[in-house]
Design a protein around this motif. Structure first.
Motif, PDB file in Angstrom:
ATOM      1  N   ASN A 228      50.175  65.938  33.080  1.00 22.24           N
ATOM      2  CA  ASN A 228      51.144  64.909  32.125  1.00 22.24           C
ATOM      3  C   ASN A 228      52.733  64.928  33.070  1.00 22.24           C
ATOM      4  O   ASN A 228      52.896  64.812  33.095  1.00 22.24           O
ATOM      5  CB  ASN A 228      50.905  65.218  31.279  1.00 22.24           C
ATOM      6  CG  ASN A 228      51.839  64.096  30.248  1.00 22.24           C
ATOM      7  OD1 ASN A 228      51.357  63.552  30.543  1.00 22.24           O
ATOM      8  ND2 ASN A 228      52.387  64.997  28.781  1.00 22.24           N
ATOM      9  N   GLN A 328      45.517  63.736  25.047  1.00 21.35           N
ATOM     10  CA  GLN A 328      46.261  62.489  24.901  1.00 21.35           C
ATOM     11  C   GLN A 328      47.190  63.160  24.033  1.00 21.35           C
ATOM     12  O   GLN A 328      48.234  62.392  23.690  1.00 21.35           O
ATOM     13  CB  GLN A 328      44.754  62.469  24.145  1.00 21.35           C
ATOM     14  CG  GLN A 328      45.529  60.730  23.636  1.00 21.35           C
ATOM     15  CD  GLN A 328      44.156  60.234  22.679  1.00 21.35           C
ATOM     16  OE1 GLN A 328      43.901  60.474  21.290  1.00 21.35           O
ATOM     17  NE2 GLN A 328      43.254  59.006  22.959  1.00 21.35           N
ATOM     18  N   PHE A 329      46.530  64.168  23.442  1.00 21.35           N
ATOM     19  CA  PHE A 329      47.657  65.159  22.036  1.00 21.35           C
ATOM     20  C   PHE A 329      49.215  65.106  23.203  1.00 21.35           C
ATOM     21  O   PHE A 329      49.986  64.733  22.318  1.00 21.35           O
ATOM     22  CB  PHE A 329      47.589  65.956  21.487  1.00 21.35           C
ATOM     23  CG  PHE A 329      48.263  66.710  20.884  1.00 21.35           C
ATOM     24  CD1 PHE A 329      48.318  66.514  19.449  1.00 21.35           C
ATOM     25  CD2 PHE A 329      48.491  67.842  20.722  1.00 21.35           C
ATOM     26  CE1 PHE A 329      49.585  67.166  18.580  1.00 21.35           C
ATOM     27  CE2 PHE A 329      49.293  68.718  20.165  1.00 21.35           C
ATOM     28  CZ  PHE A 329      49.732  68.356  18.931  1.00 21.35           C
ATOM     29  N   LEU A 330      49.147  65.384  24.106  1.00 21.75           N
ATOM     30  CA  LEU A 330      50.664  65.870  24.664  1.00 21.75           C
ATOM     31  C   LEU A 330      51.332  64.800  25.224  1.00 21.75           C
ATOM     32  O   LEU A 330      52.542  64.843  24.915  1.00 21.75           O
ATOM     33  CB  LEU A 330      49.984  67.068  25.650  1.00 21.75           C
ATOM     34  CG  LEU A 330      50.202  68.666  25.503  1.00 21.75           C
ATOM     35  CD1 LEU A 330      49.441  69.190  26.166  1.00 21.75           C
ATOM     36  CD2 LEU A 330      50.412  69.194  24.362  1.00 21.75           C
ATOM     37  N   ARG A 331      50.584  64.265  26.039  1.00 23.78           N
ATOM     38  CA  ARG A 331      51.207  62.287  26.136  1.00 23.78           C
ATOM     39  C   ARG A 331      51.859  61.947  25.382  1.00 23.78           C
ATOM     40  O   ARG A 331      51.850  62.039  24.285  1.00 23.78           O
ATOM     41  CB  ARG A 331      50.109  61.478  27.173  1.00 23.78           C
ATOM     42  CG  ARG A 331      50.643  60.791  27.737  1.00 23.78           C
ATOM     43  CD  ARG A 331      49.346  60.413  28.104  1.00 23.78           C
ATOM     44  NE  ARG A 331      49.875  59.338  29.848  1.00 23.78           N
ATOM     45  CZ  ARG A 331      49.195  59.204  30.519  1.00 23.78           C
ATOM     46  NH1 ARG A 331      47.628  58.258  30.235  1.00 23.78           N
ATOM     47  NH2 ARG A 331      49.611  58.584  31.862  1.00 23.78           N
ATOM     48  N   GLU A 332      52.972  61.696  25.627  1.00 28.29           N
ATOM     49  CA  GLU A 332      53.903  60.734  24.866  1.00 28.29           C
ATOM     50  C   GLU A 332      54.088  59.021  24.346  1.00 28.29           C
ATOM     51  O   GLU A 332      52.995  58.917  25.592  1.00 28.29           O
ATOM     52  CB  GLU A 332      55.526  60.982  25.451  1.00 28.29           C
ATOM     53  CG  GLU A 332      56.336  59.450  24.951  1.00 28.29           C
ATOM     54  CD  GLU A 332      57.552  60.051  25.785  1.00 28.29           C
ATOM     55  OE1 GLU A 332      59.070  59.110  25.228  1.00 28.29           O
ATOM     56  OE2 GLU A 332      57.710  60.555  26.731  1.00 28.29           O
ATOM     57  N   GLU A 333      53.951  58.505  22.800  1.00 31.04           N
ATOM     58  CA  GLU A 333      52.938  57.920  23.091  1.00 31.04           C
ATOM     59  C   GLU A 333      54.040  56.283  23.945  1.00 31.04           C
ATOM     60  O   GLU A 333      55.328  56.447  23.748  1.00 31.04           O
ATOM     61  CB  GLU A 333      53.332  57.808  21.252  1.00 31.04           C
ATOM     62  CG  GLU A 333      52.028  58.237  20.051  1.00 31.04           C
ATOM     63  CD  GLU A 333      52.366  58.644  19.313  1.00 31.04           C
ATOM     64  OE1 GLU A 333      53.551  58.193  19.032  1.00 31.04           O
ATOM     65  OE2 GLU A 333      51.980  58.331  18.651  1.00 31.04           O
TER      66      GLU A 333
ATOM     67  N   LYS B 297      60.947  65.269  29.863  1.00 26.98           N
ATOM     68  CA  LYS B 297      61.360  64.849  27.930  1.00 26.98           C
ATOM     69  C   LYS B 297      59.167  65.209  27.963  1.00 26.98           C
ATOM     70  O   LYS B 297      59.088  64.141  26.781  1.00 26.98           O
ATOM     71  CB  LYS B 297      61.086  63.698  27.234  1.00 26.98           C
ATOM     72  CG  LYS B 297      62.549  63.323  27.340  1.00 26.98           C
ATOM     73  CD  LYS B 297      63.510  62.242  26.507  1.00 26.98           C
ATOM     74  CE  LYS B 297      65.314  62.876  26.316  1.00 26.98           C
ATOM     75  NZ  LYS B 297      65.559  61.934  25.798  1.00 26.98           N
ATOM     76  N   THR B 298      58.263  65.819  28.472  1.00 27.42           N
ATOM     77  CA  THR B 298      57.959  66.491  29.188  1.00 27.42           C
ATOM     78  C   THR B 298      57.179  67.519  27.981  1.00 27.42           C
ATOM     79  O   THR B 298      57.235  68.752  28.705  1.00 27.42           O
ATOM     80  CB  THR B 298      56.683  66.335  30.197  1.00 27.42           C
ATOM     81  OG1 THR B 298      57.533  64.998  30.931  1.00 27.42           O
ATOM     82  CG2 THR B 298      55.302  66.684  30.071  1.00 27.42           C
ATOM     83  N   PRO B 299      56.128  67.441  27.239  1.00 28.31           N
ATOM     84  CA  PRO B 299      55.885  68.891  26.363  1.00 28.31           C
ATOM     85  C   PRO B 299      55.062  70.033  27.954  1.00 28.31           C
ATOM     86  O   PRO B 299      53.985  69.777  27.680  1.00 28.31           O
ATOM     87  CB  PRO B 299      55.306  68.389  25.890  1.00 28.31           C
ATOM     88  CG  PRO B 299      55.014  67.175  25.570  1.00 28.31           C
ATOM     89  CD  PRO B 299      56.196  66.690  26.025  1.00 28.31           C
ATOM     90  N   PRO B 301      53.940  73.713  26.427  1.00 24.58           N
ATOM     91  CA  PRO B 301      53.572  74.889  25.785  1.00 24.58           C
ATOM     92  C   PRO B 301      53.131  75.893  26.513  1.00 24.58           C
ATOM     93  O   PRO B 301      53.977  77.189  26.286  1.00 24.58           O
ATOM     94  CB  PRO B 301      53.526  74.173  24.932  1.00 24.58           C
ATOM     95  CG  PRO B 301      52.467  72.995  24.542  1.00 24.58           C
ATOM     96  CD  PRO B 301      52.681  72.190  25.641  1.00 24.58           C
TER      97      PRO B 301
ATOM     98  N   VAL C 312      57.064  67.789  21.574  1.00 26.75           N
ATOM     99  CA  VAL C 312      55.655  67.074  21.046  1.00 26.75           C
ATOM    100  C   VAL C 312      55.324  66.307  19.899  1.00 26.75           C
ATOM    101  O   VAL C 312      55.455  65.246  19.654  1.00 26.75           O
ATOM    102  CB  VAL C 312      54.133  68.269  21.263  1.00 26.75           C
ATOM    103  CG1 VAL C 312      53.469  67.769  20.182  1.00 26.75           C
ATOM    104  CG2 VAL C 312      54.456  69.220  21.937  1.00 26.75           C
ATOM    105  N   CYS C 314      58.035  64.550  19.035  1.00 23.99           N
ATOM    106  CA  CYS C 314      59.126  63.380  19.850  1.00 23.99           C
ATOM    107  C   CYS C 314      57.929  62.209  19.729  1.00 23.99           C
ATOM    108  O   CYS C 314      58.516  60.919  19.681  1.00 23.99           O
ATOM    109  CB  CYS C 314      59.996  63.073  20.630  1.00 23.99           C
ATOM    110  SG  CYS C 314      61.439  64.704  19.408  1.00 23.99           S
ATOM    111  N   SER C 315      57.104  62.782  20.444  1.00 20.07           N
ATOM    112  CA  SER C 315      55.820  61.606  21.353  1.00 20.07           C
ATOM    113  C   SER C 315      54.788  61.713  19.895  1.00 20.07           C
ATOM    114  O   SER C 315      53.847  60.975  20.673  1.00 20.07           O
ATOM    115  CB  SER C 315      55.318  62.738  22.452  1.00 20.07           C
ATOM    116  OG  SER C 315      54.573  63.446  22.141  1.00 20.07           O
ATOM    117  N   ARG C 316      54.998  62.285  18.948  1.00 18.13           N
ATOM    118  CA  ARG C 316      53.597  61.676  18.108  1.00 18.13           C
ATOM    119  C   ARG C 316      54.863  61.255  16.716  1.00 18.13           C
ATOM    120  O   ARG C 316      54.487  61.705  15.529  1.00 18.13           O
ATOM    121  CB  ARG C 316      53.335  63.353  17.747  1.00 18.13           C
ATOM    122  CG  ARG C 316      52.620  63.850  18.821  1.00 18.13           C
ATOM    123  CD  ARG C 316      51.104  64.206  18.686  1.00 18.13           C
ATOM    124  NE  ARG C 316      50.468  63.164  18.658  1.00 18.13           N
ATOM    125  CZ  ARG C 316      49.845  62.394  19.517  1.00 18.13           C
ATOM    126  NH1 ARG C 316      50.375  62.448  20.719  1.00 18.13           N
ATOM    127  NH2 ARG C 316      49.874  60.916  19.135  1.00 18.13           N
TER     128      ARG C 316
END
Lengths: 336, 336, 336, 336
Positions: A228, A328-333, B297-299, B301, C312, C314-316
């Motif tokens: 990502n 998919q969970f970590l990816r920005e929407e 702005k990439t997570p 963790p 995370v 922010c992207s959800r």
């Protein structure tokens, strides 16, 4: 592949083709039991779900009503259950239908669910119990001690590989237990798996399984984060995967099971994260890793965080998707 | 291995065997420059440390006093610096001697340290600048823009592989920059490395390098945690490594560079974690990964936690040990 | 409350009621500028958005077209911008409309967005620049150095408190800069805030702000996790909050701003997490904390993880909800 | 303070001044038992360590040889043990001397250590068992179920406050159990504590305790990180603490128990982190929090990481220092 083949041979392993008991006919247990049948072993099976029993009966297994009956009729018994839990009263039960501890407390009062309770009460002297469930190694050791009191032998033999590998008899078994009984276990396990690895004393099979899955979880989340980040920095995902796979970032999740759609074919990420190994199952295994680490006072900072991430995913709609959906969970929407 | 070989050829790559400039003759830069000499390229070199210059001069390089002079005399220039930093005034400097930002502020007033400042002021039109330092991709892009204003071309080409690979010309270069100039860069880089990979636009080489090292860091800590947990659960470390390496837990840190003493030979864990890739360097690369992730702005963790773990290790005496010493850091001390 | 009131008085602070410049009339800047007007200060203001300017003009401010004009007409200038970024060419710009670095590179070529660029080019000798934006302390220090070259003085004075506090002149200002100029700054800041705290050299105001918000973020996520765990274990949330608040678990997020709906009134959790301090703003502040920690090689494991969690979120879909919505984010969904 | 005073009164609470049993005379149990004596209650006590028994005997307690004798002679019994563990055989034991599970397995075979085993076998009908140990709430619930089968009542009543508070009868008790029995418990607990809080059903006292300590741990590490970052950025630690404590970063660890030497007097950080609450005890409580969170599938990312940090500290020489020594652990060493 048999990393260790201890030379000693017990007498029980001579008893080939006598009936083998099988408790737990779910997604994994059912194809495993079928492979025993295919190899000519009579199988005496049971499960709480009648339809699972019916299917196996149709292809030649003898189905009985309870684990107690299995224990009475077989001296080699395999168990493959979603989880096993000890209660205050020392009983042991299948928690398939139990969403949480409170419900568990209720369910064990219903005799139908208490699969193993009677199994242990009725087990014959000299019986070989092989448990392929993934559970806490400490519980395996408690079970072995309990079996010993009954004059029986307990070995843990959790598997690596999914439903497909179970059907094709391509599972890997990680086996813990007394070395003298390993050949007897191996005889049966080779019917169901391609690799049988002897890991040492009882509980060590579980320990190896848990360790592998913890590192797998860390590698998968790490790969998802890395892919990502690379994409966000402007890299082509296929090119990035190639670079990682020829460099020190290489891992199973990057080169065999890449979580980014479009990078590989034939993996869950190529199929909307359907199939594969569900996030909820990974969260369960990480819970076991966490428990064993806590109990042995072992620090596992990344393993612990991986556990938390899959736990959050379970509560955000990813429970039944393959665990590689962490990408998919970590990816920005879109639209953020 | 050349993953991508763009067909276009610039005229500069015809200029073979004309002098090549080299700025930064440290542990990595020095053997790299030597390999250029070995391949018949005249080298015009400079560094802030006279002894580094002397060594290269003895084997045939022409040493000059400043990057400015390199810029005046060569139209292909490689830079290999510990880090590069932009200041408010738009200058660019080598921060080798700078332990922190405050000291940096002082050091850039001392002309001796401001390696690149003059380089950029004096660079000739048409010069090809290739930077092999590991820096923020955004800085690479700023530098490319600055070079473009001077009529020059800037490419980033960070390396994978350590001092040994540099000496043996076995480095991997990850190259970012305009495609038309890639062949010209490749001509020089193949003298110093076994693999040259074209990664796309300028900054992409850095992006690939940072991504790889982040996943490497995660895999290493994950392997250390997993091996430690397995040992605490009673598994033999060599057996556990074998099991991981044939299963889905496999990664470079488990099968090539195992952090547990006694599992492998010829790796830092077999030699008290001497040599290899220092914890402080890994912490630096993870700082870059963190910065690029924060800016985009990439997570990340696990990447973020890995960064923190190596940072804590740096403050607890592990700064100069190989980064696989995280196994030792996490392991319980005797007597606890 | 004025924790430190340095006795020295500069001559500029005598210049009361001469015009004050104000650059940046957003949600925070607009009520702050109004409070200056209410206290009798002529205000010369500018912003990129005409509607923001219009509103202030209607209540008596003089609106000009650019920061340059503000710089020409006022010798005390406040800036309140979403973020400030230095480019390679040494310019300084407002990044309000810039979603990422690449777009920033474009936007600074459009003169309309480059708010501060001209401000710094036109600032008069002896001008007092007070920046209430929340930015990296290192950038504040660079700006102070730049101002000094122009013969001006730069102080950082970021605020604690939201739009409500800004309207009611109840903000807390954390001020960094040369002590001799503090009184001059204090004179203006007390019109807009209830607390003005002198924190030491320039950049220290930002440092204090960033530190506070990092601990706030950690305390909020910690409170959310704890309340959620307690509820899952069967505790009444109001009772649990009471127990925490009389015990060592007490923190601002548990006793003033509890994230669990139903525990408190008048907080965002009582209003579907509307209003308050947006998750995206908290993520931005944690990005600054992360950057300063990385640059100073300071380990912040929990701060770093808090950053990742808000990133995370922010992207959800939580970007614009109050940051206490982390409780909702962590809580298991219905039906899981 | 009694948050909840249920009106119902059981007959047992009338039985004042009849003997009270006390099992576990360690650092906490001993002063607690003394306070019962001071309030006129005859105490029948036991412990595995003879010297602990001797001390209490000297001030008037009747000492017996085993928990079984306590159970035979008292119908109100308090237990205060380091930890309690259920085994497969359903027994219950004190694990004081048990470093790990394997040793536990051995120790329960030695009758001397199995403190509670006989207690539960011999408990009389109608006995009120109050357990002040800090254990897993699920274990408390199992114990209550076991007690119920014997016709007895079990309540959990863990404490907040250390040895000092125990001596001064200033402890806080968090009580779980059936509401009708709360008054009977309260009668005894008020002799030993300043606050007795009714938390609901059995196990809820433990739940509240665990929740509080998890948030405390998070707040302490957060405060340590924040203070360290502020100091590295140039802030005076006392000033930073003042700012945090009047702002939203405020928490118990910043305003009552600051971990930075020199900021406060009378706290462990002012005394080389001696005294206070040991890191190893905090790690134990976080292990309980982790277990309950895992079992209830509750995500606790910061709580989990806090657990890991204190766990690493235990292995790096901080086991017996106050848990606020995390500040020292995170701080960069001299010379780095």
């Amino acid at each position: 592949m048999h990393l260790c083949s201890p030379p000693s041979v017990s007498t029980r392993s001579m008893a080939s083709k006598t009936p083998v008991g099988f408790v737990g006919l779910g997604n994994m247990g059912s194809p495993m039991a079928k492979n025993l049948l295919r190899n000519g072993y009579p199988v005496i099976a049971t499960d709480v779900f009648p339809e699972s029993c019916k299917e196996l009966q149709d292809i030649g297994a003898q189905v009985v009503d309870s684990p107690a009956e299995v224990a009475e009729r077989a001296d080699r018994i395999l168990t493959m259950l979603p989880s096993i839990y000890f209660t205050f009263t020392g009983s042991l039960c299948d928690t398939r239908a139990s969403a949480d501890v409170r419900r568990l407390k209720t369910s064990i009062k219903e005799p139908g669910n208490a699969l193993c309770f009677v199994l242990f009460r009725k087990v014959k002297k000299g019986t070989l119990l092989i448990d392929s469930s993934t559970i806490d190694p400490a519980v395996s050791r408690e079970m072995a001690a309990a079996a010993e009191k009954m004059g029986a032998v307990f070995m843990d033999a959790p598997v690596s590989g999914g439903v497909g590998a179970a059907s094709l008899a391509k599972l890997t078994f990680m086996v813990g237990g007394v070395e003298e009984e390993y050949n007897a276990a191996q005889e049966l396990l080779t019917c169901m798996g391609a690799n049988v690895v002897y890991c040492g004393q009882v509980g060590n099979g579980q320990a190896a399984k848990i360790c592998n899955n913890m590192l797998l979880a860390i590698g998968m989340i790490g790969t998802a984060e890395t892919m990502n980040l690379g994409i966000r920095l402007g890299l082509d995902p296929k090119l990035l995967a190639q670079i990682l796979n020829m460099s020190s970032g290489r891992c199973w999740s990057s080169d065999v099971y890449n979580p980014v759609p479009g990078v590989m074919e034939g993996v869950p990420s190529a199929n909307s994260y359907q199939g594969g190994f569900g996030t909820t199952l990974m969260a369960k295994d990480l819970g076991l890793a966490q428990n064993t680490a806590t109990n042995t006072k072992t620090p596992i900072p990344l393993g612990s965080l991986a556990h938390q991430i899959f736990r959050v995913m379970c509560s955000r709609g990813y429970a039944n998707k393959d665990f590689s959906s962490v990408f998919q969970f970590l990816r920005e929407e879109e639209g953020q």
